[in-house]
Design an enzyme around this catalytic site. Structure first.
Site, PDB file in Angstrom:
ATOM      1  N   ASP A 125       0.872  -1.174   0.000  1.00 58.21           N
ATOM      2  CA  ASP A 125       0.000   0.000   0.000  1.00 58.21           C
ATOM      3  C   ASP A 125       0.911   1.227   0.000  1.00 58.21           C
ATOM      4  OD1 ASP A 125      -2.359   1.608   0.318  1.00 58.21           O
ATOM      5  OD2 ASP A 125      -1.940   1.778   2.449  1.00 58.21           O
ATOM      6  N   SER A 126       0.323   2.389  -0.209  1.00 57.36           N
ATOM      7  CA  SER A 126       1.103   3.628  -0.124  1.00 57.36           C
ATOM      8  C   SER A 126       1.605   3.871   1.299  1.00 57.36           C
ATOM      9  CB  SER A 126       0.227   4.816  -0.534  1.00 57.36           C
ATOM     10  OG  SER A 126      -0.836   4.954   0.387  1.00 57.36           O
ATOM     11  N   CYS A 176      -4.435  -1.476  -1.859  1.00 60.49           N
ATOM     12  CA  CYS A 176      -4.562  -0.035  -2.050  1.00 60.49           C
ATOM     13  C   CYS A 176      -5.518   0.170  -3.220  1.00 60.49           C
ATOM     14  CB  CYS A 176      -3.179   0.531  -2.388  1.00 60.49           C
ATOM     15  SG  CYS A 176      -3.191   2.274  -2.837  1.00 60.49           S
ATOM     16  N   GLU A 192      -1.603   7.799   8.906  1.00 61.86           N
ATOM     17  CA  GLU A 192      -0.137   7.694   8.870  1.00 61.86           C
ATOM     18  C   GLU A 192       0.492   8.282  10.138  1.00 61.86           C
ATOM     19  OE1 GLU A 192       1.842   6.028   6.594  1.00 61.86           O
ATOM     20  OE2 GLU A 192      -0.111   5.312   5.947  1.00 61.86           O
ATOM     21  N   CYS A 200     -10.971   3.206   0.332  1.00 63.90           N
ATOM     22  CA  CYS A 200      -9.535   3.416   0.540  1.00 63.90           C
ATOM     23  C   CYS A 200      -9.162   2.603   1.770  1.00 63.90           C
ATOM     24  CB  CYS A 200      -9.245   4.895   0.774  1.00 63.90           C
ATOM     25  SG  CYS A 200      -7.555   5.223   1.363  1.00 63.90           S
ATOM     26  N   HIS A 243      -6.967   2.890   3.960  1.00 63.57           N
ATOM     27  CA  HIS A 243      -6.643   3.606   5.204  1.00 63.57           C
ATOM     28  C   HIS A 243      -7.906   3.847   6.054  1.00 63.57           C
ATOM     29  CE1 HIS A 243      -2.752   4.607   3.331  1.00 63.57           C
ATOM     30  NE2 HIS A 243      -2.350   5.041   4.516  1.00 63.57           N
TER      31      HIS A 243
END
Ligand code: DGL
Length: 259
Positions: free
Chosen positions: A8-9, A71, A149, A181, A183
């Protein structure tokens, strides 16, 4: 024991790994967070494809037999390219528009995703299948990725940021909100608070975990069928990142378990 790569990012894909270890509790997982290049959601398609290629190469070099693109943004931008270039199975994310469209009673569904996902042809195609039957109201989860994050999963600032993107969906009449998403599931408490008790939230991660199991079987990649007797004593999880790994490690130990 199969070796499965996941990327994932950033830390968002851990919300998918969390579901995968429930159905594959004895395998070896290598998770890559591209947090030095995060977020992906506001980058060009070319940029995301190039990052996805670099990470895929690294995971293949480490012996991964299948790769989960955990992602939505990278799936939308790059999965077709990755599949064309490598023969290992790639399992991607898809916003759960179909179950939401079939389940809505108000006739309005909300989709929370990144700008990259919402403008990608993969999403637009799915949306096109249902937009004659239901109203699909979209919103970018502005600031959500950054909150996750930083590990800021709750608190007044998180509630305020989340409310700003969720409120327009609820005001439009959505009774189901799709998390598009990876996240966003880490902000589920704030999302529920902003949406209210009458709104159902759909996270596609359990469906993706099920799809991974099906694909591994189809491809003849053997996985443990009997956790009670295999002796693996749980999953093996290796965490890699392009940036500072500390937030990811904390999130992993809280939500996924051992690493
Ligand atoms: N977790 C990601 C997704 O599912 C990427 C978010 C981002 O980097 O913008 O889309």
């Amino acid at each position: 024991m199969a070796t499965i790569g996941i990327f994932d990012s950033g830390s968002g894909g851990l919300s998918v790994l969390r579901e995968i270890v429930k159905v594959l509790p004895c395998e070896r997982f290598i998770y890559f967070s591209d947090n030095a290049y995060c977020p992906y959601g506001n980058k060009t398609r070319e940029y995301v494809v190039s990052r996805a290629r670099t990470i895929t190469e690294l995971l293949l070099d480490k012996g991964c037999e299948a790769i989960v693109v955990a992602c939505n943004t990278a799936t939308a931008a790059a999965i077709e390219t990755l599949r064309a270039e490598d023969s290992v199975p790639f399992i991607g994310m898809e916003p759960a528009v179909k179950p939401a469209a079939l389940g809505t009673e108000s006739g309005v569904i909300g989709v929370l995703a990144t700008a990259g996902t919402l403008k990608a042809s993969k999403y637009l195609k799915t949306k096109g299948l249902y937009e004659n039957d239901v109203v699909i109201k979209e919103h970018v989860g502005e600031g959500f990725v950054e909150l996750v994050e930083r590990g800021a999963l709750c608190g007044p600032e998180t509630d305020r940021v989340v409310e700003e993107s969720v409120r327009p969906l609820v005001d439009a009449g959505a009774d189901i909100i799709v998390l598009g998403c990876t996240h966003y599931p880490f902000l589920i408490d704030a999302i529920r608070k902003a949406a209210g008790p009458h709104v159902r939230i759909i996270d596609p991660a359990p469906a993706v975990a099920g799809q991974l199991v099906r694909v591994l079987r189809e491809r003849g990649i053997s996985v443990c069928e009997d956790p009670a007797s295999c002796g693996a004593n749980g999953p093996s999880i290796e965490l890699l990142s392009s940036g500072d790994p500390s937030a990811m490690k904390k999130l992993c130990s809280t939500f996924v378990g051992r690493s």
